[in-house]
Design an enzyme around this catalytic site. Structure first.
Site, PDB file in Angstrom:
ATOM      1  N   THR A 178      29.292  24.956  41.425  1.00 57.94           N
ATOM      2  CA  THR A 178      29.566  26.359  41.736  1.00 57.94           C
ATOM      3  C   THR A 178      28.318  26.968  42.361  1.00 57.94           C
ATOM      4  O   THR A 178      27.207  26.540  42.073  1.00 57.94           O
ATOM      5  CB  THR A 178      29.904  27.059  40.412  1.00 57.94           C
ATOM      6  N   ARG A 206      44.480  27.615  36.347  1.00 61.53           N
ATOM      7  CA  ARG A 206      43.333  27.933  35.491  1.00 61.53           C
ATOM      8  C   ARG A 206      42.305  28.735  36.304  1.00 61.53           C
ATOM      9  O   ARG A 206      42.011  28.426  37.458  1.00 61.53           O
ATOM     10  CB  ARG A 206      42.693  26.633  34.984  1.00 61.53           C
ATOM     11  N   VAL A 207      41.777  29.775  35.697  1.00 59.53           N
ATOM     12  CA  VAL A 207      40.725  30.572  36.331  1.00 59.53           C
ATOM     13  C   VAL A 207      39.544  30.621  35.376  1.00 59.53           C
ATOM     14  O   VAL A 207      39.722  30.877  34.176  1.00 59.53           O
ATOM     15  CB  VAL A 207      41.237  31.998  36.649  1.00 59.53           C
ATOM     16  N   GLY A 208      38.356  30.365  35.901  1.00 62.74           N
ATOM     17  CA  GLY A 208      37.148  30.390  35.069  1.00 62.74           C
ATOM     18  C   GLY A 208      36.453  31.734  35.116  1.00 62.74           C
ATOM     19  O   GLY A 208      37.072  32.775  35.357  1.00 62.74           O
ATOM     20  N   ASP A 209      35.152  31.696  34.903  1.00 59.08           N
ATOM     21  CA  ASP A 209      34.376  32.939  34.824  1.00 59.08           C
ATOM     22  C   ASP A 209      33.955  33.498  36.180  1.00 59.08           C
ATOM     23  O   ASP A 209      33.645  34.687  36.293  1.00 59.08           O
ATOM     24  CB  ASP A 209      33.097  32.683  34.013  1.00 59.08           C
ATOM     25  N   THR A 229      26.889  29.846  36.153  1.00 62.06           N
ATOM     26  CA  THR A 229      27.595  28.597  36.439  1.00 62.06           C
ATOM     27  C   THR A 229      27.693  27.799  35.148  1.00 62.06           C
ATOM     28  O   THR A 229      26.784  27.847  34.321  1.00 62.06           O
ATOM     29  CB  THR A 229      26.873  27.776  37.516  1.00 62.06           C
ATOM     30  N   GLY A 230      28.799  27.083  34.988  1.00 61.14           N
ATOM     31  CA  GLY A 230      28.969  26.296  33.772  1.00 61.14           C
ATOM     32  C   GLY A 230      30.423  26.310  33.362  1.00 61.14           C
ATOM     33  O   GLY A 230      31.301  26.639  34.173  1.00 61.14           O
ATOM     34  N   GLY A 232      33.451  27.748  32.421  1.00 63.48           N
ATOM     35  CA  GLY A 232      33.844  29.142  32.571  1.00 63.48           C
ATOM     36  C   GLY A 232      34.383  29.768  31.306  1.00 63.48           C
ATOM     37  O   GLY A 232      34.137  30.951  31.026  1.00 63.48           O
TER      38      GLY A 232
HETATM   39  N1  ASP Z   1      31.957  28.316  36.171  1.00 70.01           N
HETATM   40  C1  ASP Z   1      32.868  27.528  36.965  1.00 70.01           C
HETATM   41  C2  ASP Z   1      34.249  27.618  36.337  1.00 70.01           C
HETATM   42  O1  ASP Z   1      34.356  27.488  35.146  1.00 70.01           O
HETATM   43  C3  ASP Z   1      32.492  26.093  37.110  1.00 70.01           C
HETATM   44  C4  ASP Z   1      31.036  25.799  37.461  1.00 70.01           C
HETATM   45  O2  ASP Z   1      30.178  26.655  37.325  1.00 70.01           O
HETATM   46  O3  ASP Z   1      30.722  24.668  37.901  1.00 70.01           O
HETATM   47  O4  ASP Z   1      35.209  27.743  37.060  1.00 70.01           O
END
Ligand code: ASP
Length: 309
Positions: A178, A206-209, A229-230, A232
């Site tokens: 990300t 699915r939707v992350g952060d 990033t991480g 989500g």
């Molecule tokens: N934060 C992103 C998500 O969960 C993924 C990522 O940061 O690599 O969609």
């Protein structure tokens, strides 16, 4: 290659970008892109552009680069599709815009900006967001543009291992992340932007952060600009970007300390995996992560520095 950097930018503007967190194999591979993109953003800021324009510019360049998990080269979901999420926030006005689960829009960060400026809403998703992107005359690309061979192989591996994973993880032989950018311009205004394809092999829908204001992105001139990033789900459950800004606004922490404190909080509350970058209201940089590594670059003392841990 520098390992990490924090502290003051030593120019009258600040700019920091990231290319994701995880277990980064072959970090040298990302250095040239990160350096070129931070330099390009710094040129805009030096010429008087707003922090908002600079973060959207940098994130759009990261989206165009197939090395990173955003726009072209984004990870594939369980159905083999690329669906992207992005957000942007203006620290001067607290205006924000975001788009989630969008297909075929070349630069989701530009769509997030259009949502903020021209929709009257903060978050648009799916087909409605794509229709709005057409109305705003944003660029669209074919499926082939987004789907790289590397991503197809990465999804096949994830399916064999029955894994849903961060891009920079064991299942991700390409290891890309990300992306995000945070900036403070010469007027002292702050802005943040984040963009992603999500996590490898995620359920369709699915939707992350990353498109959630306060979770993956936050900016307020009273405190700082943050991009995360991480995993989500961990960042949504802890409102992590907002939490980091609270540490600066109400506990008077500098960016570096707030970044470390936010990651301590993420780990203590939900054993969360990921990282964040911060530029605070004084223009100081902070970054921290609970993953083995993270890719970052910043404009420090008049030069671009790439940081890989
Ligand atoms: N934060 C992103 C998500 O969960 C993924 C990522 O940061 O690599 O969609």
């Amino acid at each position: 290659m520098k390992r990490q950097f924090t502290g003051q930018a030593a120019t009258d503007f600040s700019l920091m970008i990231h290319g994701g967190a995880g277990a980064i194999r072959d970090p040298q591979r990302y250095g040239p892109s990160l350096r070129a993109i931070v330099e390009s953003g710094a040129r805009l800021l030096a010429a008087g552009s707003s922090a908002l324009d600079a973060v959207v510019h940098c994130v759009a360049l990261l989206e165009d680069d197939p090395l990173f998990n955003a726009g072209r080269g984004a990870v594939l979901n369980a159905e083999g599709d690329v669906l992207c999420d992005a957000s942007v926030m203006d620290g001067r006005t607290l205006k924000a815009g975001a788009a989630a689960a969008v297909r075929a829009v070349r630069n989701p960060a530009r769509l997030a900006y259009e949502v903020m400026e021209n929709s009257g809403h903060v978050l648009l998703v799916g087909e409605g967001a794509e229709r709005f992107a057409r109305e705003r005359q944003l660029r669209f690309e074919s499926e082939d543009y987004f789907k790289t061979q590397e991503r197809v192989a990465q999804l096949a591996k994830a399916k064999r291992e029955r894994a849903i994973a961060l891009d920079h993880s064991g299942v991700a032989d390409g290891k890309l992340g990300t992306v995000g950018a945070v900036a403070r311009d010469r007027n002292g205004d702050l802005a943040a932007a984040t963009s992603t394809g999500g996590v490898v092999n995620q359920l369709c829908g699915r939707v992350g952060d990353s498109p959630i204001i306060g979770a993956g992105t936050f900016a307020d001139n009273a405190s700082c600009a943050v991009s995360c990033t991480g995993v989500g789900e961990d960042f949504i459950r802890t409102s992590l970007a907002r939490a980091a800004a609270f540490f600066i606004e109400f506990r008077a922490m500098p960016a570096e300390e707030a970044a470390r404190e936010a990651i301590r909080y993420l780990v203590a509350k939900v054993n969360g995996q990921g990282g964040l970058i911060i530029v605070d209201r004084e223009g100081r940089y902070g970054q921290a992560h609970s993953t083995p590594g993270m890719l970052t670059a910043a404009f420090v003392g008049g030069v671009a520095r790439v940081g890989v841990t």
